[in-house]
Each structure stands twice: as C-alpha cells, then as structure tokens.
Design an enzyme around this catalytic site. Structure first.
Site, short mmCIF file in Angstrom:
data_model
loop_
_atom_site.label_atom_id
_atom_site.label_comp_id
_atom_site.label_asym_id
_atom_site.label_seq_id
_atom_site.Cartn_x
_atom_site.Cartn_y
_atom_site.Cartn_z
N ASN A 1 -4.32 -1.40 12.57
CA ASN A 1 -5.16 -1.35 14.12
C ASN A 1 -5.68 -2.59 14.51
O ASN A 1 -5.90 -3.36 13.75
CB ASN A 1 -6.19 -0.06 14.03
CG ASN A 1 -5.42 1.30 13.76
OD1 ASN A 1 -4.40 1.46 14.44
ND2 ASN A 1 -6.36 2.04 13.08
N GLY B 1 0.70 -1.30 0.03
CA GLY B 1 -0.01 0.13 0.08
C GLY B 1 0.87 1.31 0.02
O GLY B 1 1.97 1.22 0.71
N VAL C 1 -0.43 6.14 5.38
CA VAL C 1 0.47 5.51 6.13
C VAL C 1 1.96 4.97 5.47
O VAL C 1 2.85 5.25 5.79
CB VAL C 1 -0.16 4.54 7.16
CG1 VAL C 1 0.93 3.75 7.93
CG2 VAL C 1 -1.12 5.18 7.93
N GLY C 2 1.71 4.11 4.73
CA GLY C 2 2.57 3.34 3.85
C GLY C 2 3.41 4.19 3.14
O GLY C 2 4.67 4.19 3.08
N LYS D 1 -2.37 0.89 22.15
CA LYS D 1 -2.95 1.44 21.19
C LYS D 1 -4.48 0.99 20.69
O LYS D 1 -5.42 1.77 20.32
CB LYS D 1 -2.15 1.58 19.90
CG LYS D 1 -2.76 2.42 18.59
CD LYS D 1 -1.73 2.11 17.24
CE LYS D 1 -2.54 3.16 16.16
NZ LYS D 1 -1.92 2.61 15.08
#
Length: 304
Positions: free
Chosen positions: A102, A7, A11-12, A185
């Site tokens: 997550n 990805g 994020v990636g 988290k």
C-alpha cells in the site's frame, strides 16, 4: 517464468497459490518459522472460488539460487527494508520487481536501489487473513491484482507477464495507467484505514453517529487535496466516488491488525502523506489526528 514471491502471508500466499494452482513456477521467500509450517502443513487456502492445498517451494534469504525473472513483493511496509536486503541476491540483469505494498513511497525506494527500469507498478484488492495454523482465509469476492509499466508502455516484458498470469483463477489484470490506479488505491486505503482505526469501528457504526459522515467526507477530501497538490494522476471527484462506495460492513486490514495488537503501517501510509502536506503547506488537521492516534497506539503496544 520463474517467479519469487516475498512473503507467504494472506496476500502473497493467496496470489502465489493461485499461480501455483495454474501450474506456474512459483517460489516463496519466507522466514524459518513459516518455512517449517509450510513444510509440515502445506499451503492451504479457503475461498469462495475454490479451496487449495498445495506443496510450495520455499527458500530462505540465506539460500543461494539463480536469479528470478519476476519478484513480487507482498510484505507489509514495516518489513520492506529487510525485504530489499533479502531479495538483492535473487535480482539478475533481467529481473522485474512488482511491489504490491500500500502507498507510494516504496516505488521511489525500489527504483533508487534497483534502478527505474527494473520496477513495475502493482496493487491488489483482496480481503484475506491468515489463521494460527497458517491457513489463508479469503473473505468476500474481490481478488484483484493490477500491474503495469509505470510509464504506461506496452512492453515485451509486460506482455510476457500478462501471458504468464492469464488463465489464473483470480483477477490478474494489466493496467496501462497503473500509477493512476495506485494513487486511487492510496487515497482509499488512507481514508478507510484512518477513520476505522481512529474510531475502532467499521464504517456503519461511524456513519450512524451525528458527525460521522461529515468526518469521513472531510478526511477523504483532505487526503485528495494533498495528492492533487503533489500533481499525482487522480480523477476529478474520485474522493466522492470512493465515499459512496463505503459500505456499512467495511473495516480495514489496519483495523484488524490493531485489534490483534499487531504492527500498523502508520509511517508508510499516513506519515508519508503528512510529509507531502508539509511540502505543499497544507494543514492536514484530520490526517494529523489519525496519525497521532496510530503512533499513540504503537507506543502503547509492547514490542512495536
């Protein structure tokens, strides 16, 4: 170290871009549309820590290239099963897989498919989004990536990864108690995304209502009780520390996805905890309300 990032979204793309900026050998596994976009515009990042404009290496799932030493999974949970299929040809005898999703259920699934020894722990804390031109917009000051052996051992491979990550213009930090960090988290993300999507609002507006603060506290306490019943390694009182860390401007990526009419990670995040609640015979009233809200949203949005 040859690194494959699955990805090239917010994020990636961000963490991969930072590694590329340092000079590491990074390849992105993407879909055809994103591949074409990256070929036309490059990988562009806007951040308070410095903008980047890079020419990334990309491959498709159908391409055949040698196995990678490190595979970083940065997909959303609703793309997770497809990602497993996509990375399988690129996993070799010495490949290490680091998921940044997550939640926790994906860890068991990866260990089941690729064996326990191939999977290490990982999480990230970053506010980022991707605009319609494919540019990654980094918001705020946090750009943390934690990683470590699930066993907590200081292995040769984790030290090699640490050396690869060192000097990168982001906070890549080895954590020898990564399971604890991941569960912490998970608690925070479940509570924050739950209340912000339930009330379609950031924390500040919720707190200003008559019962808002009490509801937020009750949600975090309920989630923590489920996690403790599972005997997960979380600290005493961590839920209250997290409640105190909530600022008025805090929203959640799930709220942003909902506002855009996009998919949400209801099953992977809240849904999995409800299964644990059922296992431990915990009523989880607030979590059921939050989950029902998310599933109702999913059923009302075309294409989800």
């Amino acid at each position: 170290m040859r690194i494959l990032i699955v990805g090239c979204g917010a994020v990636g793309g961000y963490f991969g871009g930072r590694l590329m900026g340092k000079g590491e050998d990074v390849t992105f596994l993407v879909r055809e549309g994103r591949k074409k976009q990256l070929e036309e515009t490059g990988l562009n990042i806007k951040s308070m820590y410095g903008d980047l404009s890079l020419t990334p290496k990309t491959i498709l799932a159908t391409d055949r290239v040698p196995a990678f030493e490190l595979i970083i999974l940065s997909t959303k949970s609703y793309h997770f099963e497809q990602a497993i299929k996509d990375i399988t040809p690129f996993v070799g005898p010495d490949t290490v897989i680091m998921p940044l999703l997550n939640g926790m259920v994906h860890v068991d699934r990866l260990q089941e498919i690729f064996t326990y020894s191939k999977v290490i722990g990982g999480l990230c804390m970053i506010g980022a989004t991707i605009d319609d031109k494919g540019t990654i917009i980094h918001m705020g000051s946090s750009h943390l990536l934690n990683y470590g052996e699930i066993s907590g051992e200081k292995t040769e491979r984790i030290e090699e990864i640490e050396q690869t990550f060192s000097g990168t213009k982001a906070d890549f930090i080895r954590n020898d108690n990564i399971l604890r960090a991941m569960w912490h988290k998970y608690l925070f993300i479940t509570g924050l995304s739950g209340v912000t999507t339930l009330f379609r609002s950031k924390i500040g507006k919720i707190k200003k209502t008559e019962y808002g603060e009490k509801i937020i506290e009750a949600v975090f306490k309920e989630i923590a009780s489920i996690i403790r019943a599972e005997k997960a390694p979380i600290d005493d009182g961590v839920e209250f520390e997290q409640i105190n860390q909530l600022t008025e401007e805090m929203g959640s990526s799930m709220l942003r996805d909902m506002e855009k009419g996009g998919a949400v990670e209801a099953d992977h995040i809240q849904g999995y905890l409800l299964k644990l609640a059922e296992k431990h015979r915990i009523e989880a009233t607030y979590l059921k309300i939050i989950y029902t809200n998310l599933k109702t949203y999913e059923s009302s949005v075309k294409g989800l």
